[in-house]
Design a protein around this motif. Structure first.
Motif, PDB file in Angstrom:
ATOM      1  N   LEU A   1      10.677   5.132   7.449  1.00  0.00           N
ATOM      2  CA  LEU A   1       9.913   3.885   7.374  1.00  0.00           C
ATOM      3  C   LEU A   1       8.428   4.158   7.145  1.00  0.00           C
ATOM      4  O   LEU A   1       7.771   3.487   6.340  1.00  0.00           O
ATOM      5  N   THR A   2       7.903   5.151   7.855  1.00  0.00           N
ATOM      6  CA  THR A   2       6.486   5.508   7.709  1.00  0.00           C
ATOM      7  C   THR A   2       6.169   5.958   6.287  1.00  0.00           C
ATOM      8  O   THR A   2       5.182   5.529   5.684  1.00  0.00           O
ATOM      9  N   ILE A   3       7.037   6.807   5.745  1.00  0.00           N
ATOM     10  CA  ILE A   3       6.825   7.292   4.375  1.00  0.00           C
ATOM     11  C   ILE A   3       6.948   6.146   3.378  1.00  0.00           C
ATOM     12  O   ILE A   3       6.147   6.016   2.445  1.00  0.00           O
ATOM     13  N   GLY A   4       7.961   5.286   3.576  1.00  0.00           N
ATOM     14  CA  GLY A   4       8.179   4.172   2.652  1.00  0.00           C
ATOM     15  C   GLY A   4       7.004   3.204   2.615  1.00  0.00           C
ATOM     16  O   GLY A   4       6.595   2.755   1.544  1.00  0.00           O
TER      17      GLY A   4
ATOM     18  N   MET B   1       1.265  -0.742   9.197  1.00  0.00           N
ATOM     19  CA  MET B   1       0.662  -1.866   8.481  1.00  0.00           C
ATOM     20  C   MET B   1      -0.796  -2.094   8.869  1.00  0.00           C
ATOM     21  O   MET B   1      -1.564  -2.675   8.099  1.00  0.00           O
ATOM     22  N   THR B   2      -1.177  -1.646  10.054  1.00  0.00           N
ATOM     23  CA  THR B   2      -2.557  -1.826  10.507  1.00  0.00           C
ATOM     24  C   THR B   2      -3.482  -0.692  10.065  1.00  0.00           C
ATOM     25  O   THR B   2      -4.671  -0.720  10.389  1.00  0.00           O
TER      26      THR B   2
ATOM     27  N   TYR C   1       0.372   4.214  -1.334  1.00  0.00           N
ATOM     28  CA  TYR C   1      -0.947   4.826  -1.124  1.00  0.00           C
ATOM     29  C   TYR C   1      -0.885   6.320  -1.435  1.00  0.00           C
ATOM     30  O   TYR C   1      -1.810   6.871  -2.060  1.00  0.00           O
ATOM     31  N   ILE C   2       0.196   6.984  -1.008  1.00  0.00           N
ATOM     32  CA  ILE C   2       0.339   8.427  -1.263  1.00  0.00           C
ATOM     33  C   ILE C   2       0.397   8.692  -2.760  1.00  0.00           C
ATOM     34  O   ILE C   2      -0.252   9.617  -3.276  1.00  0.00           O
TER      35      ILE C   2
END
Length: 444
Positions: free
Chosen positions: A33-36, A283-284, A41-42
């Protein structure tokens, strides 16, 4: 005996939390989820996205464009103004010195691409009809869609500006003509006399309702799929290891079954809370906050009434399918046969999810969605869609809830009888005749 339910719940929760598979799976999904969430941005950091693309043009004095309103130098000047007016310019125009001949200019532009000075270049040619000149964009990229679309939009704006100036309009007339037309959408209620949750929602509130419907549909589907499989596999594993023989003699079947269901619900709820927390944290992050601000996402726009109904349908939908998974798991003696046994229940949940995702979100007032909102296996999905995206009368909402509660009571009663008899039947899967005979002998 009175504490049997709490004991089963505690045992189920502790057993799952201590399992390495549960922890590893939760961590892996949180990482995914974090990578997705941060993947755009990456990618932008490595691809140079967000930086102006350098586009060249020949700074030739020999203007090939033959038009009363436009010349090459004028078009280039207006293009340069268009992109410089942007907060983050998409394209930067780079002049390439004139070599004196058309072939020489072509070679100079190609050399600039090879040297990395520009990514591509534009050429101008006269339009036989005398209108806006023909523009050709050349680059080494096979499908440079983003750059070509940006140039097309900019050229359309340049053409409009040039024509307006040639028409001799005043500044005020041009501003009036180019000013965008705004259209606000507001949801109204036509069922106020019969009871309704519609209150005249703004476009931002409708957007948050749509987002909430998406989240609830996915969370309910995931909760049913994850917890249902875990409930069925846990019961089958306990049955095959003969632990069930001890458990069923110490705790009543209702307490054992609903204790297992409640325990798994707490496990799945914790797991989803972790995922939601991971999503909120990501998201923040500064690079994601600016993206969210463009969509005008505000949690204060969530309708609290819709949220309460969504939670109610989430809980009732979960417990309906969980009782069915528990019943099926109790009659299976081998975990190898479990997948085939729970397939019909899985297909029911999948059907409700697909009906709403591919039919309800685009047309929440269709007859299919209205009928599905009164079918207990589909109503947890369908009624949430109707509540979030349309304005159903309250009597229909509560009728759907009443049908769902009656179905849960019936499914719970039937599942408890199947559970009681099925967990003590080993060997081959019992036939319906054998199961019905054993159920008749047992009274809840």
């Amino acid at each position: 005996m009175n504490n049997g339910f709490a004991t089963v719940v505690g045992f189920t929760v502790k057993n799952k939390f201590r399992g390495k598979a549960f922890l590893i799976t939760t961590i892996i999904i949180a990482i995914i989820l974090t990578i997705g969430i941060n993947l755009p941005y990456i990618i932008s950091q490595f691809s140079g996205e967000g930086k102006a693309t350098s586009i060249g043009y020949s700074n030739s004095q020999a203007d090939k464009v033959k038009s009363q309103l436009f010349t090459q130098s004028r078009i280039v000047g207006l293009l340069d103004q268009y992109y410089k007016a942007q907060d983050k310019p998409e394209i930067k125009l780079v002049p390439i010195a004139d070599s004196g001949t058309a072939d020489g200019n072509e070679q100079a532009l190609k050399k600039a691409i090879a040297d990395g000075v520009i990514k591509g270049y534009i050429e101008f040619a006269a339009n036989d009809t005398g209108g806006f000149p023909q523009v050709v964009y050349k680059s080494e990229a096979l499908m440079d869609v983003s750059t070509s679309q940006s140039l097309q939009t900019a050229l359309q704006s340049v053409k409009m500006q040039g024509v307006l100036e040639g028409a001799g309009l005043t500044k005020e007339q041009k501003e009036l003509l180019l000013a965008p037309v705004t259209l606000d959408t507001v949801q109204i209620s036509t069922n106020e006399g019969a009871g309704s949750i519609g209150k005249g929602k703004t476009e931002a509130e409708q957007g948050m309702d749509m987002a909430l419907v998406y989240v609830i549909l996915f969370m309910l589907f995931m909760a049913i799929m994850i917890s249902g499989q875990m409930i069925a596999s846990e019961i089958t594993a306990e049955k095959s290891s003969r632990v069930m023989e001890i458990l069923i003699t110490s705790v009543s079947p209702l307490k054992a079954m609903f204790g297992k269901i409640t325990g798994m619900f707490l496990v799945v709820l914790t797991q989803m809370a972790v995922y939601v927390l991971v999503i909120v944290i990501n998201m923040t992050l500064p690079h994601n906050v600016s993206t969210l601000s463009k969509f005008n996402i505000k949690l204060s726009n969530i309708d609290p009434v819709l949220l309460c109904y969504a939670i109610l349908f989430f809980l009732t939908g979960y417990f309906l399918f969980s009782t069915m998974f528990a019943a099926v798991g109790s009659i299976v003696s081998r975990t190898e046969d479990l997948g085939q046994a729970v397939l019909p229940i899985t297909m029911l949940s999948l059907a409700g999810f697909y009906i709403c995702m591919f039919g309800g979100l685009s047309n929440p007032n269709s007859m299919l969605i209205k009928v599905s909102s009164f079918i207990p296996f589909f109503s947890p999905y369908a009624m949430v869609v109707r509540l979030g995206l349309s304005d159903p009368p309250l009597w229909q909402v509560w009728l759907s809830i009443a049908i769902l509660l009656v179905t849960i009571a019936g499914a719970g009663w039937l599942s408890a009888k199947i559970y009681r008899t099925g967990v003590l039947m080993y060997g081959k899967k019992p036939s319906f005749k054998e199961l019905r005979k054993a159920m008749k002998a047992y009274k809840i």
